[in-house]
Design a protein around this motif. Structure first.
Motif, short mmCIF file in Angstrom:
data_model
loop_
_atom_site.label_atom_id
_atom_site.label_comp_id
_atom_site.label_asym_id
_atom_site.label_seq_id
_atom_site.Cartn_x
_atom_site.Cartn_y
_atom_site.Cartn_z
N ASP A 1 0.99 -1.46 0.12
CA ASP A 1 -0.20 0.31 0.61
C ASP A 1 0.71 1.57 -0.35
O ASP A 1 0.29 2.54 1.06
N VAL A 2 1.84 1.23 -0.73
CA VAL A 2 2.56 2.47 -0.90
C VAL A 2 2.90 2.88 -2.90
O VAL A 2 2.79 2.17 -3.17
N GLN A 3 3.70 4.27 -3.08
CA GLN A 3 3.70 4.54 -4.45
C GLN A 3 4.95 3.20 -5.10
O GLN A 3 5.61 2.50 -4.12
N GLU A 4 4.56 3.37 -6.28
CA GLU A 4 5.77 1.97 -6.94
C GLU A 4 7.10 2.79 -6.47
O GLU A 4 8.03 2.35 -6.72
N THR A 5 6.69 4.30 -6.86
CA THR A 5 8.63 5.00 -6.62
C THR A 5 9.36 4.40 -5.28
O THR A 5 10.76 4.33 -5.15
N THR A 6 8.31 3.98 -4.89
CA THR A 6 9.33 4.10 -2.64
C THR A 6 10.00 2.46 -3.20
O THR A 6 10.18 2.07 -2.59
N ILE A 7 8.85 1.26 -3.73
CA ILE A 7 9.91 0.48 -4.02
C ILE A 7 10.68 0.32 -5.13
O ILE A 7 11.62 -0.12 -4.41
N LYS A 8 10.91 1.51 -5.55
CA LYS A 8 12.08 1.30 -6.19
C LYS A 8 12.84 1.43 -6.13
O LYS A 8 14.44 1.53 -5.40
N GLN A 9 12.68 3.02 -5.05
CA GLN A 9 14.36 3.38 -3.70
C GLN A 9 14.75 2.20 -3.46
O GLN A 9 15.20 1.66 -2.50
N HIS A 10 12.96 1.30 -2.31
CA HIS A 10 13.15 0.26 -1.55
C HIS A 10 14.74 -1.09 -2.18
O HIS A 10 15.31 -1.42 -1.85
N VAL A 11 14.63 -0.93 -3.99
CA VAL A 11 14.98 -2.07 -4.33
C VAL A 11 16.23 -1.77 -4.63
O VAL A 11 17.44 -2.36 -4.29
N SER A 12 17.07 -0.92 -4.47
CA SER A 12 18.23 0.40 -5.23
C SER A 12 18.93 0.05 -4.11
O SER A 12 20.04 -0.54 -3.96
N ALA A 13 18.06 0.25 -2.10
CA ALA A 13 19.05 0.36 -0.92
C ALA A 13 19.53 -1.46 -1.03
O ALA A 13 20.20 -1.42 -0.63
#
Length: 216
Positions: A173-185
């Motif tokens: 239940d978050v924005q896809e951009t947030t997930i992309k940031q998590h994946v990068s980290a």
């Protein structure tokens, strides 16, 4: 030493009961019981003063070493003593790399359990005498998982399950951009180049009993 609040997490009632009797004397504090990881999470939420968890490696819901890794990420101040019938150096090394403070074989006599508890209460780690833990590539890769936050571990699990960023965002239940940031980290912390390698590393958490480590 002051009393310690503890949880014994094991799905075998007789062993759990025997361990509770022993630890209540050694800890002089309340000792709770859990037969699954779901019960562990519930107890930790209800009893935030818990300081010590005795965790069985093969208990339902542990998913191999994943339960240990998530527990250490979610509750970094809780000390974990692994209790297991798997006593080989590879298993012990993996548990310690993922943040366990001690590893006590189920075959160990009570005096050794007392030694382990005394050591971790003093801020030290403890292993059975004579165990030489070799730090191989697999152990080194697993130790990187300890750098992930609880949110990043959840994202990594879903990556390993094959979910796309859009699907992970929906589940969390978050924005896809947030997930992309998590994946990068996640990729940076795990020192891997892509999602596939990251997913393989998470899957290696589920490996027990001399399974071959993931190839990167």
């Amino acid at each position: 030493m002051p009393a310690v609040h503890a949880i014994i997490a094991d799905d075998h009632p007789l062993f759990r009961s025997a361990l509770k009797q022993a630890t209540e004397t050694l800890l002089e504090g309340p000792v709770m019981e859990a037969a699954s990881m779901d019960e562990v999470w519930e107890l930790l939420k209800r009893h935030p003063s818990t300081e010590l968890v005795f965790l069985d490696l093969m208990m339902p819901g542990t998913d191999g070493f994943a339960g240990l890794s998530i527990l250490r990420a979610e509750y970094p101040d809780v000390v974990v003593i692994m209790i297991s019938a798997h006593e080989d150096a590879t298993t012990i090394g993996r548990a310690m790399a993922l943040g366990a403070s001690a590893f006590v074989p189920k075959s160990a006599p009570l005096p050794l359990l007392a030694e382990a508890i005394a050591a971790v209460r003093n801020g030290d780690t403890w292993l059975p005498e004579g165990i030489e833990v070799v730090s191989g590539d697999d152990t080194q890769h697993l130790s990187l998982l300890a750098k992930l936050t609880p949110q990043q571990l959840r994202v990594l699990k879903m990556i390993a399950d094959g979910l796309l960023n859009k699907q992970i965002a929906y589940e969390m239940d978050v924005q896809e951009t947030t997930i992309k940031q998590h994946v990068s980290a996640i990729l940076r912390k795990l020192e891997v180049n892509n999602r596939t390698q990251a997913g393989l590393l998470y899957q290696s958490l589920q490996q027990v009993d001399h399974l071959k480590p993931a190839t990167f």
